[in-house]
Design a protein around this motif. Structure first.
Motif, PDB file in Angstrom:
ATOM      1  N   THR A   1      15.673 -12.704 -13.026  1.00 51.43           N
ATOM      2  CA  THR A   1      15.259 -13.141 -11.685  1.00 51.43           C
ATOM      3  C   THR A   1      16.053 -12.426 -10.608  1.00 51.43           C
TER       4      THR A   1
ATOM      5  N   ALA B   1       6.787 -12.763 -12.902  1.00 47.13           N
ATOM      6  CA  ALA B   1       7.945 -13.656 -12.842  1.00 47.13           C
ATOM      7  C   ALA B   1       7.537 -15.123 -12.947  1.00 47.13           C
ATOM      8  N   ARG B   2       6.390 -15.451 -12.423  1.00 54.22           N
ATOM      9  CA  ARG B   2       5.894 -16.836 -12.467  1.00 54.22           C
ATOM     10  C   ARG B   2       5.295 -17.172 -13.824  1.00 54.22           C
TER      11      ARG B   2
ATOM     12  N   ARG C   1      18.266 -16.082 -15.415  1.00 54.60           N
ATOM     13  CA  ARG C   1      18.826 -15.834 -14.082  1.00 54.60           C
ATOM     14  C   ARG C   1      19.024 -14.347 -13.830  1.00 54.60           C
TER      15      ARG C   1
ATOM     16  N   SER D   1      15.183  -8.704 -10.453  1.00 56.82           N
ATOM     17  CA  SER D   1      13.848  -8.524  -9.894  1.00 56.82           C
ATOM     18  C   SER D   1      13.862  -8.707  -8.384  1.00 56.82           C
ATOM     19  N   GLU D   2      14.587  -9.712  -7.903  1.00 58.40           N
ATOM     20  CA  GLU D   2      14.678  -9.951  -6.466  1.00 58.40           C
ATOM     21  C   GLU D   2      15.359  -8.782  -5.756  1.00 58.40           C
TER      22      GLU D   2
ATOM     23  N   LEU E   1      12.481 -16.688 -17.942  1.00 59.11           N
ATOM     24  CA  LEU E   1      12.438 -17.049 -16.547  1.00 59.11           C
ATOM     25  C   LEU E   1      12.194 -18.546 -16.432  1.00 59.11           C
TER      26      LEU E   1
END
Length: 329
Positions: free
Chosen positions: A311, A120-121, A308, A314-315, A19
């Motif tokens: 991400t 994610a962060r 990507r 996950s979104e 990520l």
């Protein structure tokens, strides 16, 4: 953005990235780091489930590549947040790896707002490992339908009850998305895990459920459950005769459950690269066979795309979770 279908179709080597992507390193520098003691692989679910099984399948060959044993440590609770927090608090020295899942990245941020845990962060993805589908199965003694169109028609003619492995689980959300797409309604009964859900299906307490190939396949093969479709865009290798929900008529349905290995985002680049290289080397026919025996299909996302991809997926799950209005129990 790489499409999920494109990622699943790739049969090349494992992959990496993150990520927060690590910079490319010279070959000599990449090979320099080795763990100095056993490596912890934190699995955020109890022993015996599909997450634990996949973690152990990967741990053995990864340890052989690293020259140190990789020990699975089960840290269950709070939807995976307890184990995720333990991995985040560990030294970013390559000796702690997190077994990441769809739920931790795509559902928990919605269910556990304000928890202080943000996978994610705080983590970078070494690689995706595998994927399982949820299977839409019916209890044969309660539901007469043998095809998806018949099931939709039956659901419109009488009230149905469905079970899930828990509020906010992929099992629950798979059903929510399906019901909305099919234009039907059903009453939700959440259970605490796959075992009680399957027991309820076998006891004819509920009409249908979505549960993973890992926990449904044996009962389907034995005739106790009748499958109508799988949630992924490709058929599950465990149940090749069962169509995808897209094939059965649910347009754009695509909800796979993926697994991957992650390290804290602050991990130094040489360590990240060495772990990633070792993980790539574990992607062998033997590992693939072991995954498929556990009813899990390998998932390969190219190194350059994996950050990507994780991400974006996950979104997508977070959006589904918000629209479903899920909340922690």
């Amino acid at each position: 953005m790489i499409a999920r279908r494109g990622a699943l179709a790739l049969g090349g080597g494992v992959l990496g990235g993150g990520l927060l992507a690590a910079p490319a390193l010279p070959r000599a520098e990449t090979a320099a780091w080795k763990p100095s003691r056993p490596v912890r692989l934190i699995v955020t679910y109890p022993p015996g489930g599909v997450n634990d099984i996949v973690g152990r399948i990967v741990a053995e060959p990864l340890g052989a590549e690293l020259g140190q044993s990789v020990v699975v440590e089960n840290r269950a609770g709070a939807g995976g947040n307890i184990g995720t927090q333990a991995a985040m608090q560990a030294e970013a020295d390559g000796h702690t790896i997190l077994f990441g899942t769809t739920a931790m990245f795509g559902v928990n941020p919605v269910m556990y707002k304000g928890s202080g845990v943000d996978a994610a962060r705080d983590f970078a993805c070494l690689a995706t490992i595998g994927e399982v589908a949820n299977v839409l199965s019916v209890a044969p003694k309660r539901v007469a339908a043998t095809t998806l169109p018949e099931f939709v028609a039956e659901a419109r003619s009488k009230p149905l009850v469905y079970g899930s492995v828990g509020n906010g689980s992929s099992s629950h959300l798979s059903a929510v998305v399906f019901l909305k797409a099919a234009g039907i309604e059903a009453t939700h009964v959440p259970y605490r895990g796959s075992s009680p859900l399957v027991a309820a299906m076998l006891a004819n307490d509920v009409d249908f459920c979505f549960d993973t190939t890992a926990t449904s396949t044996a009962h389907i093969r034995g005739g106790a459950l009748r499958p109508l479709g799988v949630t992924t865009t490709r058929r599950a290798s465990a149940l090749p005769e069962v169509p995808t929900l897209r094939e059965a008529g649910v347009k754009d349905y695509d909800l796979g459950i993926w697994f991957g290995l992650f390290v804290p985002a602050r991990t130094p680049a040489p360590i990240f690269a060495a772990l990633q290289k070792a993980l790539l080397a574990t992607r062998t026919p033997q590992t693939t066979e072991r995954l498929q025996r556990a009813f899990v299909d390998p998932l390969a996302v190219p190194t350059a795309e994996v950050a990507r991809w994780v991400t974006a997926d996950s979104e997508r799950w977070q959006k589904i979770s918000v629209e479903a209005g899920i909340k922690a129990d």
